[in-house]
Write a protein that holds these residues in place. Structure first.
Motif, mmCIF file in Angstrom:
data_model
loop_
_atom_site.group_PDB
_atom_site.id
_atom_site.type_symbol
_atom_site.label_atom_id
_atom_site.label_comp_id
_atom_site.label_asym_id
_atom_site.label_seq_id
_atom_site.Cartn_x
_atom_site.Cartn_y
_atom_site.Cartn_z
ATOM 1 N N ASP A 244 -19.975 4.929 -19.028
ATOM 2 C CA ASP A 244 -18.602 4.816 -19.524
ATOM 3 C C ASP A 244 -17.642 5.759 -18.802
ATOM 4 O O ASP A 244 -16.483 5.886 -19.199
ATOM 5 C CB ASP A 244 -18.544 5.102 -21.032
ATOM 6 N N GLU A 245 -18.098 6.396 -17.717
ATOM 7 C CA GLU A 245 -17.252 7.312 -16.964
ATOM 8 C C GLU A 245 -16.996 6.754 -15.561
ATOM 9 O O GLU A 245 -17.923 6.301 -14.878
ATOM 10 C CB GLU A 245 -17.905 8.691 -16.856
ATOM 11 N N THR A 246 -15.728 6.808 -15.138
ATOM 12 C CA THR A 246 -15.329 6.270 -13.837
ATOM 13 C C THR A 246 -14.549 7.338 -13.074
ATOM 14 O O THR A 246 -13.458 7.718 -13.493
ATOM 15 C CB THR A 246 -14.445 5.016 -14.015
ATOM 16 N N PRO A 247 -15.067 7.825 -11.955
ATOM 17 C CA PRO A 247 -14.378 8.900 -11.231
ATOM 18 C C PRO A 247 -13.146 8.406 -10.471
ATOM 19 O O PRO A 247 -13.072 7.247 -10.061
ATOM 20 C CB PRO A 247 -15.444 9.402 -10.258
ATOM 21 N N GLU B 4 -32.200 8.329 -17.427
ATOM 22 C CA GLU B 4 -32.494 6.946 -17.053
ATOM 23 C C GLU B 4 -31.866 5.988 -18.067
ATOM 24 O O GLU B 4 -32.514 5.545 -19.022
ATOM 25 C CB GLU B 4 -34.011 6.736 -16.969
ATOM 26 N N TYR B 5 -30.587 5.694 -17.865
ATOM 27 C CA TYR B 5 -29.910 4.740 -18.750
ATOM 28 C C TYR B 5 -30.387 3.320 -18.440
ATOM 29 O O TYR B 5 -30.580 2.973 -17.272
ATOM 30 C CB TYR B 5 -28.401 4.795 -18.553
ATOM 31 N N PRO B 6 -30.578 2.496 -19.458
ATOM 32 C CA PRO B 6 -30.901 1.087 -19.193
ATOM 33 C C PRO B 6 -29.712 0.397 -18.538
ATOM 34 O O PRO B 6 -28.567 0.837 -18.676
ATOM 35 C CB PRO B 6 -31.171 0.518 -20.594
ATOM 36 N N GLN B 7 -29.989 -0.682 -17.816
ATOM 37 C CA GLN B 7 -28.928 -1.424 -17.124
ATOM 38 C C GLN B 7 -28.152 -2.246 -18.159
ATOM 39 O O GLN B 7 -28.589 -3.308 -18.587
ATOM 40 C CB GLN B 7 -29.527 -2.348 -16.062
ATOM 41 N N ILE B 8 -26.990 -1.720 -18.558
ATOM 42 C CA ILE B 8 -26.165 -2.400 -19.554
ATOM 43 C C ILE B 8 -25.146 -3.318 -18.889
ATOM 44 O O ILE B 8 -24.959 -4.465 -19.284
ATOM 45 C CB ILE B 8 -25.445 -1.368 -20.454
ATOM 46 N N LEU B 9 -24.502 -2.799 -17.856
ATOM 47 C CA LEU B 9 -23.504 -3.572 -17.125
ATOM 48 C C LEU B 9 -24.106 -4.096 -15.830
ATOM 49 O O LEU B 9 -25.159 -3.636 -15.380
ATOM 50 C CB LEU B 9 -22.297 -2.691 -16.810
ATOM 51 N N ALA B 10 -23.422 -5.047 -15.220
ATOM 52 C CA ALA B 10 -23.871 -5.566 -13.927
ATOM 53 C C ALA B 10 -23.871 -4.445 -12.890
ATOM 54 O O ALA B 10 -23.115 -3.477 -12.995
ATOM 55 C CB ALA B 10 -22.945 -6.698 -13.483
ATOM 56 N N LYS B 11 -24.692 -4.574 -11.856
ATOM 57 C CA LYS B 11 -24.881 -3.490 -10.898
ATOM 58 C C LYS B 11 -23.623 -3.159 -10.111
ATOM 59 O O LYS B 11 -23.481 -2.056 -9.596
ATOM 60 C CB LYS B 11 -26.028 -3.837 -9.951
ATOM 61 N N SER C 118 -19.579 -0.305 -11.106
ATOM 62 C CA SER C 118 -18.892 0.896 -10.623
ATOM 63 C C SER C 118 -17.829 0.566 -9.584
ATOM 64 O O SER C 118 -16.912 1.363 -9.338
ATOM 65 C CB SER C 118 -19.904 1.885 -10.038
ATOM 66 N N GLU C 119 -17.942 -0.610 -8.960
ATOM 67 C CA GLU C 119 -16.958 -1.026 -7.954
ATOM 68 C C GLU C 119 -15.663 -1.510 -8.610
ATOM 69 O O GLU C 119 -14.631 -1.623 -7.940
ATOM 70 C CB GLU C 119 -17.542 -2.130 -7.073
ATOM 71 N N VAL C 120 -15.705 -1.806 -9.899
ATOM 72 C CA VAL C 120 -14.499 -2.198 -10.631
ATOM 73 C C VAL C 120 -13.829 -0.910 -11.089
ATOM 74 O O VAL C 120 -14.118 -0.386 -12.156
ATOM 75 C CB VAL C 120 -14.842 -3.120 -11.825
ATOM 76 N N ASN C 121 -12.973 -0.387 -10.247
ATOM 77 C CA ASN C 121 -12.380 0.935 -10.458
ATOM 78 C C ASN C 121 -10.862 0.839 -10.321
ATOM 79 O O ASN C 121 -10.347 0.608 -9.221
ATOM 80 C CB ASN C 121 -12.950 1.928 -9.442
ATOM 81 N N TYR C 122 -10.162 1.002 -11.425
ATOM 82 C CA TYR C 122 -8.702 0.874 -11.457
ATOM 83 C C TYR C 122 -8.002 2.225 -11.533
ATOM 84 O O TYR C 122 -6.826 2.299 -11.886
ATOM 85 C CB TYR C 122 -8.291 0.005 -12.657
ATOM 86 N N ASN C 123 -8.709 3.283 -11.186
ATOM 87 C CA ASN C 123 -8.136 4.611 -11.374
ATOM 88 C C ASN C 123 -6.910 4.886 -10.502
ATOM 89 O O ASN C 123 -5.996 5.599 -10.928
ATOM 90 C CB ASN C 123 -9.199 5.685 -11.148
ATOM 91 N N ASN C 124 -6.879 4.350 -9.289
ATOM 92 C CA ASN C 124 -5.692 4.552 -8.461
ATOM 93 C C ASN C 124 -4.464 3.922 -9.112
ATOM 94 O O ASN C 124 -3.379 4.514 -9.124
ATOM 95 C CB ASN C 124 -5.905 3.969 -7.068
ATOM 96 N N LYS C 125 -4.635 2.735 -9.657
ATOM 97 C CA LYS C 125 -3.529 2.059 -10.338
ATOM 98 C C LYS C 125 -3.147 2.824 -11.607
ATOM 99 O O LYS C 125 -1.952 2.990 -11.903
ATOM 100 C CB LYS C 125 -3.913 0.621 -10.686
ATOM 101 N N VAL D 137 -9.302 -5.437 -15.819
ATOM 102 C CA VAL D 137 -10.671 -4.959 -15.613
ATOM 103 C C VAL D 137 -11.671 -6.012 -16.082
ATOM 104 O O VAL D 137 -12.644 -6.323 -15.381
ATOM 105 C CB VAL D 137 -10.894 -3.628 -16.368
ATOM 106 N N GLU D 138 -11.434 -6.562 -17.252
ATOM 107 C CA GLU D 138 -12.339 -7.579 -17.799
ATOM 108 C C GLU D 138 -12.418 -8.795 -16.885
ATOM 109 O O GLU D 138 -13.512 -9.315 -16.607
ATOM 110 C CB GLU D 138 -11.865 -8.006 -19.193
#
Length: 255
Positions: A81-84, A99-106, A109-116, A245-246
Motif C-alpha cells: 500500500d506504499e508508493t514511492p 513475504e507478503y502474498p501476491q495481492i495485486l498484479a505484478k 508498482s508501475e501504476v504510479n501517479y505520484n508525479n501528477k 489509477v483504477e
C-alpha cells in the motif's frame, strides 16, 4: 486490514473502512499545513537560496528523496500500500523482508501517479489551504515536512484504487475481462463508479470539516479548513485521480 491475508484486503467494505480512516488523517494534515503560507520557494528547482549541491530539483523534492531513502531501508516500500515518489532512488531494506502474498498484479508498482499528485498538490491544493500567499523563510523546513506528510497520505489514499480495482475485478471477472479485451475505458469507468458511495464521502467530509476545522472552545476562532475547500479537493482531485489509477490498473489486468 492485514496485508498477509488477501481476503481481508480485497473485501470492499474493509477497503472503504480503511479509506474513512485515511480521511481523518488527511484532514488533520490539511489543518497543520494551513498554519503556514504557500512558500513557493521550496517548490522552485531554480531558487538560488535553496539549491542543493549535485541535486536537480526543488528543496521539497530533495527532502522527499532523503526521507524515502531512509524509509526504504526500514522496508516501508515493501508494503503493497506504499508508493514511492522516487522509485528508482530507494534502497534495499536493512530489516529482513516480509513475504507478503501476491495481492495485486505484478505490474502494480508501475501504476504510479505520484508525479501528477505532487504537481496538482503544489498548483491547486497548496493555494487553497495555505494561510496566505508568500514565503516565510524561517519555516521552510516545517512547511516541507508538512507537505511530505500530506503528499504521502494523499498518495496512499489515491493508490488504494489498485486494491479497489482488484476487488471489483475479482467480484465480476467476466464483465471486466470483456471490457478490458475491448479496451472500453468508458465502460470500465462506468462500472467502477459508485455515485452513491462518492456522495456519502463528500457528505462525510463536509461534516468532518465543520467539526474539525475550528476550535470548538473558541467561538471566534479562525477556521482552519472549510467544508467547501475539502469537498472541492476530494471531488475534483482525489476521487478522479483514484479512478484513473483504477482504470490504468484494470486495463493491464489480463497481462
Amino acid at each position: 486490514m492485514d496485508f498477509t491475508k488477501p481476503e481481508t484486503v480485497l473485501n470492499l467494505q474493509n477497503i472503504r473502512d480503511e479509506l474513512v480512516k485515511m480521511e481523518n488523517s488527511i484532514i488533520f494534515k490539511f489543518i497543520e499545513r494551513s498554519n503556514f503560507p504557500t512558500c513557493p520557494s521550496i517548490y522552485d528547482p531554480k531558487h538560488s537560496n535553496l539549491s542543493i549541491p549535485n541535486f536537480e530539483g526543488s528543496f521539497l523534492d530533495w527532502a522527499i528523496l532523503q526521507l524515502e531513502i531512509a524509509h526504504s531501508q526500514l522496508r516501508r516500500f515493501e508494503s503493497p500500500d506504499e508508493t514511492p515518489f522516487f522509485p528508482d532512488k530507494i534502497l534495499k531494506p536493512i530489516l529482513p523482508s516480509i513475504e507478503y502474498p501476491q495481492i495485486l498484479a505484478k505490474y502494480s508498482s508501475e501504476v504510479n501517479y505520484n508525479n501528477k499528485i505532487k504537481r496538482i498538490y503544489i498548483d491547486e491544493i497548496v493555494p487553497l489551504i495555505s494561510k496566505y500567499s508568500g514565503d516565510q523563510a524561517e519555516n521552510f523546513g516545517s512547511v516541507a515536512t508538512r507537505d511530505i506528510e500530506l503528499l504521502q497520505s494523499l498518495s496512499r489514499r489515491i493508490h488504494f484504487g489498485k486494491f479497489v480495482a482488484e476487488a471489483k475485478f475479482q467480484n465480476n471477472v467476466e464483465l471486466y475481462t470483456d471490457l478490458i479485451k475491448r479496451k472500453d475505458v468508458d465502460g470500465i469507468m462506468k462500472n467502477i463508479t459508485n455515485s452513491a458511495v462518492e456522495e456519502k464521502i463528500l457528505e462525510r467530509l463536509t461534516t468532518k470539516a465543520e467539526v474539525y476545522g475550528v476550535d470548538p472552545t473558541d467561538k471566534e476562532g479562525e477556521r482552519k479548513i472549510t467544508p467547501e475547500y475539502l469537498v472541492k479537493i476530494y471531488k475534483e482531485i482525489v476521487i478522479p485521480i483514484t479512478k484513473e489509477v483504477e482504470v490504468e490498473y484494470l486495463l493491464r489486468r489480463l497481462e
